[in-house]
Each structure stands twice: as C-alpha cells, then as structure tokens.
Scaffold this active site. Sequence first.
Site, short mmCIF file in Angstrom:
data_model
loop_
_atom_site.label_atom_id
_atom_site.label_comp_id
_atom_site.label_asym_id
_atom_site.label_seq_id
_atom_site.Cartn_x
_atom_site.Cartn_y
_atom_site.Cartn_z
N TRP A 80 0.83 -1.21 0.00
CA TRP A 80 0.00 0.00 0.00
C TRP A 80 0.87 1.26 0.00
O TRP A 80 0.56 2.24 -0.66
CB TRP A 80 -0.92 0.04 1.23
N THR A 128 -6.66 12.63 7.98
CA THR A 128 -7.03 11.49 7.12
C THR A 128 -5.99 10.37 7.24
O THR A 128 -5.89 9.50 6.39
CB THR A 128 -7.20 11.92 5.65
N ASN A 176 -6.20 3.44 10.58
CA ASN A 176 -5.64 4.72 11.06
C ASN A 176 -5.50 4.73 12.57
O ASN A 176 -4.62 5.41 13.12
CB ASN A 176 -6.51 5.90 10.61
O1 AGV Z 1 -8.46 2.61 6.80
C1 AGV Z 1 -8.61 3.56 5.82
C2 AGV Z 1 -7.38 4.45 5.67
C3 AGV Z 1 -7.75 5.75 4.94
O2 AGV Z 1 -7.19 6.87 5.62
N1 AGV Z 1 -6.25 3.90 4.88
C4 AGV Z 1 -6.60 4.20 3.47
C5 AGV Z 1 -7.20 5.60 3.51
O3 AGV Z 1 -6.20 6.56 3.21
C6 AGV Z 1 -5.76 2.56 5.16
C7 AGV Z 1 -6.21 1.45 4.27
C8 AGV Z 1 -7.19 0.50 4.52
N2 AGV Z 1 -7.28 -0.36 3.46
C9 AGV Z 1 -6.38 0.03 2.51
C10 AGV Z 1 -5.70 1.17 3.00
C11 AGV Z 1 -6.04 -0.47 1.21
N3 AGV Z 1 -6.65 -1.54 0.68
N4 AGV Z 1 -5.09 0.18 0.53
C12 AGV Z 1 -4.47 1.25 1.05
N5 AGV Z 1 -4.75 1.77 2.27
CA CA Z 2 -5.25 8.03 4.81
#
Ligand code: AGV
Ligand code: CA
Length: 310
Positions: A80, A128, A176
């Site tokens: 990610w 965020t 988060n």
């Molecule tokens: O849990 C959501 C948070 C948001 O702030 N992040 C992504 C958003 O920026 C983490 C996240 C959860 N699943 C993801 C995340 C995924 N499949 N890919 C990237 N980040």
């Molecule tokens: Ca985020």
Amino acid sequence: MSDVRTVIHDHDGGLDDILSLLLLTRYGNVALRGVTVTPADCLLAPALSVTRKVLAMTGLPHVPVAAGELQGRNPFPLEWRIDALRMDALPVLNRPGPLGGEPVDLPAHRQLAAWLLAAEAPVTVLATGPMTNLAWCLDRHPEVEPKIAEVVFMGGALDVPGNVDQPGHDGSAEWNIYWDPDAAQRVFDSGVPVTMFPLDITDLVPIIGEFACAFGEHYGNPVSDLAGTLLAMTFGTLETTGMPYCGWDSLTTSYLAVPDMFEFETARCRVVTTGPSQGRTVRDPAGRPVKCARTVDPDHFYKHCLATLT
Ligand code: AGV
Ligand code: CA
C-alpha cells in the site's frame, strides 16, 4: 455557503489522502493553512513530493508542507505504501513548472504545534491518517487545545468489522487507529471536539468503476485527470484483500464543504490500546462523546466529487 474555515490537513499519503487534498484545494470555504504528512500509509519522500506537486498544480504553491517523523506501532503493508511512488511519477503531476508547497524546517509534529499556537482563531484539523502528530501536540503543548475548533477524523469502526488483517489481530480495528492506538486515545482523552467518519459510513462509498470512469468525460482537465487516475489506481484491493477500496478520506473531507450531506449520532467511545483488538473503537458509556457520521447518500458523494474536481 458557510463561513471560511482555516484547515490544517494532516494526511498519510495514500491515494485517497491525495484525492482529499485535491478536494480541499477546490473548496471556496476552506483556507488551507498547511499540510503535514505522516509516514504511515505511504513512503514519506514521494508522498511529500506528491503533496507539493498537487499544491503547485492547484495554484496554492505557498501552502507549507511539513514532513512527519513520528512512527506508529503497527506498520502499514508495503504494497500500500508504494502507491506514493507511483503517484509521484504520474505525467499530470510532472508537467513543466516550479514545484509548489513550501517545505518547512520543523518536523510535522512540531510544525503542527507551532501553527496551532500561532493561530489567531481556532483551526480545523482534518486528519485522514493516524493522529500521532496531534496527540504529541496535546501532550507537549496542552495550550493548543483551545486553538482547535474541530478535529475531523477518518477512522474507527463502531458497529461493523475493522479493516486490519494482520497476524495476531482479531480484525476489529480500522487502520488509522491501529497504526497508533495510543494517539487516537490521547485525542479522545482531550476536550477537543471530534467529528469521526468510521468504516460504518465509509463502507457505503466503495470506489466503483462507474465513478472512476466518469472522469473521462473531462479528459484534458488536469484536476479531473488526476482524480480519475487516483481512483483507477485503487482497483485491485478487492481482489487482493477481499475488501473494496472506499472513499474513506475523501468522504470525510467532503464534510467540510457539504456537512448537510450527513446525519450524525453522538457516540460515547474509547480505543482498545493493547492485545488482539488493539486499535478497536468500542462504545462505552464511560467513554468520551464523539460526533459520528452515520448516513450518507453514496450518489450524492460521488456527484459532489465529480462536480468539484472538474
Ligand atoms: O483505513 C482507511 C485508511 C484511509 O485513511 N487507509 C486508506 C485511507 O487513506 C488505510 C487502508 C485500509 N485499506 C487500505 C488502505 C487499502 N486496501 N489500501 C491502502 N490503504
Ligand atoms: Ca489516509
């Protein structure tokens, strides 16, 4: 249109964080004071670079950008985090012209404190990503508390499963908060008003093909092209994690422009900070009241993004 609010965006460099920044730059009722980047769901250097390029392309080259150095406890998956590298290489962000976004000398947590302490009127902090910087400010400079009008936070999962799929964890947390559970609890322990957009509501706005492809109609408009590209880059997560990529951060951000799009409840809650549920947000009558978004019409949100980003 409501009054202009001064906003500090504390993001963590994901695709959706950058989409949120792009939305923010379009809002007539938002004065962007600065941006802090937490090295959570990103690689820091490309995420800083992307942030500065977005500010340049949207006519806000003087908005300062501060680099985060505080680390959370549970690292994000590298798959990610490398999205930031991909974003930084996009042609729409690499057209000729000066880089925008003034880099600052202070690390993000100290810069955030400095901006808050110097603020003439209370500021909105849009978080965020994990709230590590904010928690540090509240710990080290409690006098920032009255300088914060509202923390608008994407995170948590109240009555729905979390999105953490890691060995030894029970899956009840949202990322988060999971990255730094103590930070979220520290903010909850403060008197700062918190407006939270947990997975309960963000689950309603998956990034669907129809939404992403709709930006093709405005092909050639840099803001629209960047938005459509960011959305296209989210595809694949459903296939790899079984959970769709949602408009987590962008939905949260849209509250600043269209608060009436949402219905809220006040939920008393706290954060589990240790053990297999760490990072979970639980309802608790002894917890602190949090204004939680509960309902939204997904179509209204998709249309808002399309109308704003063209
Ligand atoms: O849990 C959501 C948070 C948001 O702030 N992040 C992504 C958003 O920026 C983490 C996240 C959860 N699943 C993801 C995340 C995924 N499949 N890919 C990237 N980040
Ligand atoms: Ca985020």
